[in-house]
Design an enzyme around this catalytic site. Structure first.
Site, PDB file in Angstrom:
ATOM      1  N   THR A 169       2.325  -7.872  -8.072  1.00  0.00           N
ATOM      2  CA  THR A 169       3.727  -7.925  -8.471  1.00  0.00           C
ATOM      3  C   THR A 169       4.485  -9.032  -7.757  1.00  0.00           C
ATOM      4  OG1 THR A 169       3.759  -5.595  -8.974  1.00  0.00           O
ATOM      5  CG2 THR A 169       5.859  -6.566  -8.479  1.00  0.00           C
ATOM      6  N   TYR A 221       6.798  -5.815 -16.385  1.00  0.00           N
ATOM      7  CA  TYR A 221       6.522  -7.218 -16.102  1.00  0.00           C
ATOM      8  C   TYR A 221       5.024  -7.406 -16.133  1.00  0.00           C
ATOM      9  CZ  TYR A 221       5.052  -5.125 -11.847  1.00  0.00           C
ATOM     10  OH  TYR A 221       4.376  -4.331 -10.970  1.00  0.00           O
ATOM     11  N   THR A 254       0.221  -4.143  -5.043  1.00  0.00           N
ATOM     12  CA  THR A 254       0.355  -2.998  -4.138  1.00  0.00           C
ATOM     13  C   THR A 254      -0.583  -1.837  -4.497  1.00  0.00           C
ATOM     14  OG1 THR A 254       2.214  -2.168  -5.437  1.00  0.00           O
ATOM     15  CG2 THR A 254       2.744  -3.517  -3.512  1.00  0.00           C
ATOM     16  N   ASP A 255      -1.049  -1.798  -5.745  1.00  0.00           N
ATOM     17  CA  ASP A 255      -1.835  -0.624  -6.182  1.00  0.00           C
ATOM     18  C   ASP A 255      -3.074  -0.389  -5.315  1.00  0.00           C
ATOM     19  OD1 ASP A 255      -0.008  -0.309  -8.196  1.00  0.00           O
ATOM     20  OD2 ASP A 255      -1.371  -0.828  -9.841  1.00  0.00           O
ATOM     21  N   LYS A 303      -0.171   3.728  -0.142  1.00  0.00           N
ATOM     22  CA  LYS A 303       0.956   3.611  -1.071  1.00  0.00           C
ATOM     23  C   LYS A 303       1.369   5.030  -1.423  1.00  0.00           C
ATOM     24  CE  LYS A 303       2.427   1.410  -5.353  1.00  0.00           C
ATOM     25  NZ  LYS A 303       2.122   0.493  -6.464  1.00  0.00           N
ATOM     26  N   GLU A 356     -15.077  25.774   6.468  1.00  0.00           N
ATOM     27  CA  GLU A 356     -15.264  27.027   5.716  1.00  0.00           C
ATOM     28  C   GLU A 356     -16.737  27.293   5.429  1.00  0.00           C
ATOM     29  OE1 GLU A 356     -12.485  27.943   2.576  1.00  0.00           O
ATOM     30  OE2 GLU A 356     -10.986  26.616   3.442  1.00  0.00           O
TER      31      GLU A 356
HETATM   32  N1  GLU Z   1      -0.301  -2.965 -10.729  1.00  0.00           N
HETATM   33  C1  GLU Z   1       0.232  -4.064 -10.060  1.00  0.00           C
HETATM   34  C2  GLU Z   1      -0.606  -4.499  -8.874  1.00  0.00           C
HETATM   35  O1  GLU Z   1      -1.052  -3.726  -8.072  1.00  0.00           O
HETATM   36  C3  GLU Z   1       1.610  -3.784  -9.689  1.00  0.00           C
HETATM   37  C4  GLU Z   1       1.790  -3.172  -8.399  1.00  0.00           C
HETATM   38  C5  GLU Z   1       2.430  -4.105  -7.396  1.00  0.00           C
HETATM   39  O2  GLU Z   1       1.925  -5.158  -7.044  1.00  0.00           O
HETATM   40  O3  GLU Z   1       3.469  -3.685  -6.950  1.00  0.00           O
HETATM   41  O4  GLU Z   1      -0.847  -5.667  -8.734  1.00  0.00           O
END
Ligand code: GLU
Length: 356
Positions: A39, A52, A118-119, A191, A313
């Site tokens: 992103t 986007y 971020t994913d 995340k 357990e």
């Molecule tokens: N799905 C995208 C990625 O991980 C968007 C998430 C992001 O970068 O915030 O590149």
């Protein structure tokens, strides 16, 4: 002729001053930014739209969007990939890690920043932390808002990441993840929110440090193995053994383990319920997968925070299962893939999960 000589002298003085100027520049730390997409490099047709396309903007455009970055370090960029991080691959991980090892072995590079979606950022960061052999700082960053969004936070995150990568205090801290003024250890961060800029958190151990417009401080040092203390190496490695993750839930079908074994998995991580639990049928299928095929099963948890405890357990030895300790399923998969690069006993793999 005399006039020409004066002109020549003036020229030489100018050249000398420029040379001194660039000598001062080279006194700045050298930071390499390796871009992979996400992103932070995404763009949208509207500044107020959450939709986007990730991985659209090149590294030089991203660097140009960060005022003052040139005062922190001599920064240069390289495009390693340009993907939304849901499309991150083991092949890109290997390419990235090899390049980082190569760059950090040189006296000309003081630190690395990786820009990333971020994913799966926590996965890439954790992988790098296990196989990058250097004390020099490696910082991954990204953004939750695309580069064309209103209040895009990517440029400040990149500015802060370069500040961390240039700072001698950041040496020996392993691979760090920095977004939203925070510095996290690759192993501990997740995340935690799908859209919020404060998405990245280390729910069990807390942040490693903080950064504010490039000024930074550390609160702790990671207490697991990484970097030079990690026994894992990707030298000569071209692929990793297949490890799959199975998400546990009430009344899950017992044939799931067999399906993954048949598909070629050498290891399976169960994102178990609660303390790494699963139905009796799955547990017995896991036992059989090890006894019949040597497939290693790790018990992690679908719960966002907490330990998975051995012999809680039932006796793990009775089912040949490994516990993930406090490592989440995606990172447990990475640690298991690296562990399976060579023959290791269950005891040794359990020891790895307690120490990495
Ligand atoms: N799905 C995208 C990625 O991980 C968007 C998430 C992001 O970068 O915030 O590149």
């Amino acid at each position: 002729m005399k006039f020409l000589n004066i002109k020549m002298m003036a020229f030489l003085i100018a050249v000398t001053i420029t040379a001194i100027g660039s000598a001062q520049d080279t006194d700045l730390p050298n930071v390499k930014i390796l871009a992979t997409g996400g992103t932070i490099a995404g763009s949208a047709s509207s500044a107020t739209s959450g939709s986007y396309a990730a991985g659209q903007v090149g590294i030089q455009t991203m660097i140009n969007a960060v005022p003052g970055i040139e005062k922190l370090a001599d920064v240069s960029g390289e495009q390693v990939a340009n993907v939304g991080s849901q499309d991150m691959t083991i092949e890109i991980w290997l390419k990235l890690a090899n390049r980082i090892n190569e760059l950090l072995a040189s006296d000309d590079v003081d630190g690395i920043v990786v820009t990333h979606g971020t994913d799966t950022q926590e996965e890439t960061a954790y992988f790098l932390s296990l196989v990058v052999k250097s004390d020099k700082p490696v910082v991954t960053t990204g953004s939750m808002r695309s580069s064309t969004s209103i209040s895009a936070e990517g440029p400040l995150n990149l500015y802060n990441a370069v500040a961390i990568a240039s700072n001698p205090e950041a040496r020996g801290k392993g691979v760090m993840v920095s977004l939203n003024d925070q510095i996290h250890a690759a192993r501990d961060v997740s995340k935690m929110n799908t859209t919020n800029v404060n998405s990245f958190q280390s729910p069990i151990k807390g942040m490693l440090g903080g950064v504010f417009y490039g000024r930074l401080g550390f609160f702790r040092t990671p207490n697991t193995k990484f970097g030079n203390t990690s026994k894992f190496s990707i030298m000569g490695v071209e692929a990793l053994p297949r490890v799959d993750i199975i998400y546990a839930y009430a009344d899950m079908s017992p044939d799931l383990i067999d399906m993954h074994v048949k598909a070629g998995a050498k290891g399976i991580v169960i994102a178990g319920v609660g303390n790494g639990n699963m139905t009796d049928a799955i547990l017995n299928a896991a036992k059989k997968a090890y006894e019949d095929h040597g497939v290693i099963v790790v018990r992690s948890t679908r719960v966002a925070t907490g330990w998975v405890l051995r012999d809680n357990e039932f006796k793990d030895d009775d089912y040949h299962t490994i516990v993930s300790n406090d490592l989440n399923p995606a990172k447990s998969r990475i640690l298991l893939m690296l562990s399976l690069l060579k023959e290791r006993s269950l005891f040794e793999i359990q020891d790895v999960f307690y120490n990495y």
